[in-house]
Scaffold this motif. Structure first.
Motif, short mmCIF file in Angstrom:
data_model
loop_
_atom_site.label_atom_id
_atom_site.label_comp_id
_atom_site.label_asym_id
_atom_site.label_seq_id
_atom_site.Cartn_x
_atom_site.Cartn_y
_atom_site.Cartn_z
N GLY A 10 0.82 -1.19 0.00
CA GLY A 10 0.00 0.00 0.00
C GLY A 10 0.85 1.24 0.00
O GLY A 10 2.06 1.18 -0.26
N SER A 11 0.21 2.35 0.28
CA SER A 11 0.90 3.64 0.32
C SER A 11 1.03 4.10 1.76
O SER A 11 0.07 4.00 2.54
CB SER A 11 0.11 4.68 -0.49
N VAL A 12 2.19 4.61 2.10
CA VAL A 12 2.46 5.05 3.46
C VAL A 12 3.41 6.23 3.42
O VAL A 12 4.20 6.36 2.46
CB VAL A 12 3.04 3.88 4.31
N GLN A 13 3.37 7.06 4.42
CA GLN A 13 4.30 8.17 4.49
C GLN A 13 5.63 7.71 5.08
O GLN A 13 5.70 6.71 5.82
CB GLN A 13 3.72 9.29 5.33
N ALA A 14 6.67 8.44 4.76
CA ALA A 14 7.99 8.13 5.29
C ALA A 14 7.95 8.06 6.82
O ALA A 14 7.29 8.87 7.47
CB ALA A 14 9.00 9.18 4.84
N GLY A 15 8.63 7.06 7.35
CA GLY A 15 8.62 6.82 8.78
C GLY A 15 7.56 5.84 9.23
O GLY A 15 7.58 5.37 10.37
N GLY A 16 6.64 5.51 8.33
CA GLY A 16 5.57 4.59 8.66
C GLY A 16 5.99 3.14 8.55
O GLY A 16 7.14 2.82 8.28
N SER A 17 5.01 2.26 8.77
CA SER A 17 5.26 0.81 8.77
C SER A 17 4.23 0.10 7.91
O SER A 17 3.11 0.57 7.74
CB SER A 17 5.19 0.27 10.20
N LEU A 18 4.63 -1.05 7.41
CA LEU A 18 3.74 -1.96 6.70
C LEU A 18 4.16 -3.39 7.03
O LEU A 18 5.33 -3.65 7.29
CB LEU A 18 3.82 -1.76 5.18
#
Length: 125
Positions: A10-18
Motif C-alpha cells: 500500500g501507500s504510506v508516508q515516510a517513517g511509517g510501517s507496513l
C-alpha cells in the motif's frame, strides 16, 4: 504446484510501517527457504530478507534493523514487517521459494523457482 500470494502492500508516508504477507501452498518439502525481494522501476531486483524452515534469517546489511521476516507455520505464511520506511523503499515486493528439499538461506534470486505476483509498496516523503 507451489503457489505464493502476497498481500499487505500500500501507500504510506515516510517513517511509517507496513507488514507484508506471503501465503504459500502446494509446497511438499519439509525443508524450505522463502525470501522477499523487491524491484523498483529501472533498478535490479534485490533481496530483502530470507527465512528457512529452521527459523534462520538472513538480511542484507542495508535492511538490518528496519525489516524483520517471520513465519507462522500453522498458516503457511511468511511475513515481512517493515518499519521506518523511506521513499527509496518504494518498489514492487515479491516473495519467492526455492525448489527442492535442500534449500540455501540465500538472497540470490537465481536460486528461487517459485514467485508470487508481487505487492506494491509506495512510500511518500
Amino acid at each position: 504446484q507451489v503457489q505464493l500470494v502476497e498481500s499487505g502492500g500500500g501507500s504510506v508516508q515516510a517513517g511509517g510501517s507496513l507488514r507484508l504477507s506471503c501465503a504459500a501452498s502446494g509446497y511438499t518439502y519439509s525443508r524450505y527457504c522463502i525470501a522477499w525481494f523487491r524491484q523498483a522501476p529501472g533498478k535490479e531486483r534485490e533481496g530483502v530478507a530470507a527465512i528457512d524452515s529452521y527459523g534462520n534469517r538472513r538480511y542484507p546489511d542495508s535492511m538490518k534493523g528496519r525489516f524483520t521476516i517471520s513465519q507462522d507455520n500453522a498458516k503457511n505464511t511468511v511475513y515481512l514487517q517493515m518499519n521506518s520506511l523511506k521513499p527509496e523503499d518504494t518498489a514492487m515486493y515479491y516473495c519467492a521459494a526455492q525448489a527442492g528439499g535442500r534449500p540455501s538461506l540465500s538472497l540470490w534470486s537465481g536460486l528461487y523457482s517459485y514467485w508470487g505476483q508481487g505487492t506494491q509498496v509506495t512510500v511518500s516523503s
